[in-house]
Scaffold this active site. Structure first.
Site, PDB file in Angstrom:
ATOM      1  CG  ASP A   1      -4.557  -4.813  -1.503  1.00  0.00           C
ATOM      2  OD1 ASP A   1      -4.017  -3.707  -1.757  1.00  0.00           O
ATOM      3  OD2 ASP A   1      -4.595  -5.740  -2.324  1.00  0.00           O
TER       4      ASP A   1
ATOM      5  CE  LYS B   1      -8.497  -6.825   1.941  1.00  0.00           C
ATOM      6  NZ  LYS B   1      -7.389  -7.747   1.927  1.00  0.00           N
TER       7      LYS B   1
END
Ligand code: SF4
Length: 215
Positions: free
Chosen positions: A138, A120
């Site tokens: 997310d 991420k």
């Protein structure tokens, strides 16, 4: 959600916010990398508060190493998991100096090899600092993608792959910022503000929140 609706969704996001940006404050790829690293399980507001004092003192890998782990902790102790994060920041800075000439690398493999940097974080840095059309999924994006029917999936990897496939190319660069902001301020976790949502007629979510009395 069909392709026409998906397209219209992003047309609306773009019309409302033509140049979406991260809410983390940064001026260089290194500052962004450290801010994202600090932001795991913390709010952008909390991270900004800390980095506003930290970056004038140390905003390069070498300056951070010179500052030292104990001193770094004093700047970030209001952020969750700060001890582990301080350790990771130091190890990351060491690798940046030793392996990358003090620069933040642009490729995924080198980014993900840095301590504390997962897929991420690498996606955010590649997208926001270097303009790559990556999709950092997310908790907000995961929720919005599933609720709306834009890119439903059981885990973040599936959602990431589907978004990369389904989001029309012209919107890919900015899509992750639009989706995060939409999830943070409108399609909220507990009570999505469906009555106030510009995507309401396109969204597949069945249990849309009715308008509160008086709205
Ligand atoms: S209509 Fe509701 S569920 Fe759908 S995107 Fe908007 S806020 Fe989220």
């Amino acid at each position: 959600m069909n392709p026409a609706k998906r397209y219209e969704m992003f047309v609306r996001f773009r019309a409302a916010n033509p140049k979406p940006e991260t809410e983390l404050e940064y001026t260089t790829p290194f500052e962004l990398l450290i801010a994202v690293l600090l932001s795991a399980q913390a709010t952008d507001v909390g991270v900004n508060k800390a980095t506003r004092k930290l970056y004038p003192v140390a905003n390069t890998p070498q300056a951070m190493l010179d500052l030292g782990e104990e001193e770094l902790k004093t700047y970030i102790q209001t952020i969750g998991l700060y001890k582990t994060k301080a350790k990771n920041v130091m190890s990351t800075c060491r690798m940046l100096v030793e392996l990358h000439g003090g620069e933040v690398p642009r490729d995924r493999a080198s980014l993900e090899a840095l301590p504390g940097v997962g897929r991420k974080t690498a996606n955010v840095v590649m997208n926001t600092a270097f303009g790559e059309p990556t999709m950092a999924v997310d908790t907000h994006i995961f929720r919005v993608a599933n609720r709306t029917g834009l890119a439903p999936g059981k885990n973040v990897d599936i959602v990431e792959q589907k978004l990369l496939k389904f989001v029309p190319k012209e919107f890919l660069q900015d899509a992750h910022h639009w989706l995060i902001l939409h999830g943070r301020y409108t399609c909220k976790a507990r009570k999505p503000e469906c009555w106030n949502c510009m995507q309401r007629d396109l969204c597949d979510y069945r249990s849309k929140t009715p308008a509160p009395d008086g709205v």
